[in-house]
Structures are given as structure tokens and as C-alpha cells.
Design a protein around this motif. Structure first.
Motif, PDB file in Angstrom:
ATOM      1  N   GLY A  36       0.783  -1.234   0.000  1.00  0.00           N
ATOM      2  CA  GLY A  36       0.000   0.000   0.000  1.00  0.00           C
ATOM      3  C   GLY A  36       0.810   1.276   0.000  1.00  0.00           C
ATOM      4  N   ASP A  37       2.128   1.177  -0.003  1.00  0.00           N
ATOM      5  CA  ASP A  37       2.978   2.362   0.034  1.00  0.00           C
ATOM      6  C   ASP A  37       3.282   2.856  -1.381  1.00  0.00           C
ATOM      7  N   ASN A  38       3.863   4.042  -1.449  1.00  0.00           N
ATOM      8  CA  ASN A  38       4.364   4.533  -2.735  1.00  0.00           C
ATOM      9  C   ASN A  38       5.480   3.607  -3.209  1.00  0.00           C
ATOM     10  N   PRO A  39       5.651   3.466  -4.515  1.00  0.00           N
ATOM     11  CA  PRO A  39       6.716   2.596  -5.022  1.00  0.00           C
ATOM     12  C   PRO A  39       8.098   3.114  -4.628  1.00  0.00           C
ATOM     13  N   SER A  40       8.992   2.185  -4.351  1.00  0.00           N
ATOM     14  CA  SER A  40      10.391   2.555  -4.105  1.00  0.00           C
ATOM     15  C   SER A  40      11.086   2.729  -5.454  1.00  0.00           C
ATOM     16  N   ALA A  41      12.258   3.309  -5.436  1.00  0.00           N
ATOM     17  CA  ALA A  41      12.987   3.599  -6.676  1.00  0.00           C
ATOM     18  C   ALA A  41      13.219   2.346  -7.519  1.00  0.00           C
ATOM     19  N   ASP A  42      13.467   1.204  -6.892  1.00  0.00           N
ATOM     20  CA  ASP A  42      13.759  -0.012  -7.655  1.00  0.00           C
ATOM     21  C   ASP A  42      12.509  -0.723  -8.175  1.00  0.00           C
ATOM     22  N   GLU A  43      11.320  -0.246  -7.814  1.00  0.00           N
ATOM     23  CA  GLU A  43      10.085  -0.862  -8.310  1.00  0.00           C
ATOM     24  C   GLU A  43       9.581  -0.224  -9.610  1.00  0.00           C
TER      25      GLU A  43
END
Length: 96
Positions: A36-43
Motif C-alpha cells: 500500500g505504500d508509494n513505489p520505491s525507486a527499484d520498483e
């Protein structure tokens, strides 16, 4: 949208640009995440524009990512001309 886990196909994200703005030269990325979080840079995965729609190939036969059965959140980010760099939750994707 519902896609079988065995299918390889494009996930399409429609984008409405401001009048007179050409997004075809703007880099676009899509993230497909199960949390449910914002995507991380590697996603974030590099996507492409096709007829004014951002798209990302997903699936087991050459897709950018192979997804297992679950419900995912689909995010888009692009950098149109000007000061903005947009990040939006685009919708959900169910892999059956």
C-alpha cells in the motif's frame, strides 16, 4: 483489470495531457506493487507511449515483470515539459 497469471500482455495506463502538450518524448515509468505504500525507486520499470497511452508488458513470456496471483496497485510517473514531475496512482490490477 484482471489478467491470468499465464498471460503476457500490456498493462495500459491512459494519460490526459494538458492541451498542446506532447508527451511522446517524456520518459514514462510504471510500477506494479502489492503493498500500500508509494513505489520505491527499484520498483519503477521503464514503460513506453503508444497512441497517447502509457504501457508496460507484464507476464512470463518476456514481460518486464512476471506477477503471481494477487491484487496490485499500478502507479505511473512521467516528466512532462515544464517544472512538474508527476506521480499518480493509476488503478488496480488483479492477477488470477
Amino acid at each position: 483489470m484482471v489478467i491470468p497469471a499465464s498471460s503476457t500482455e500490456y498493462v495500459h495506463v491512459p494519460v490526459t495531457a494538458p492541451a498542446g502538450t506532447d508527451l511522446s518524448g517524456s520518459p514514462v515509468k510504471i510500477a506494479v506493487v502489492a503493498h500500500g505504500d508509494n513505489p520505491s525507486a527499484d520498483e519503477w520499470m521503464t514503460a513506453e507511449w503508444a497512441d497517447g497511452v502509457a504501457r508496460l508488458l507484464v507476464g512470463p513470456d518476456g514481460g518486464a515483470v512476471t506477477l503471481t496471483r494477487s491484487t496490485y496497485r499500478v502507479w505511473i510517473t512521467f516528466d512532462p515539459p515544464g517544472a512538474e514531475n508527476l506521480v499518480r496512482l493509476a488503478g488496480s490490477l488483479t492477477i488470477s
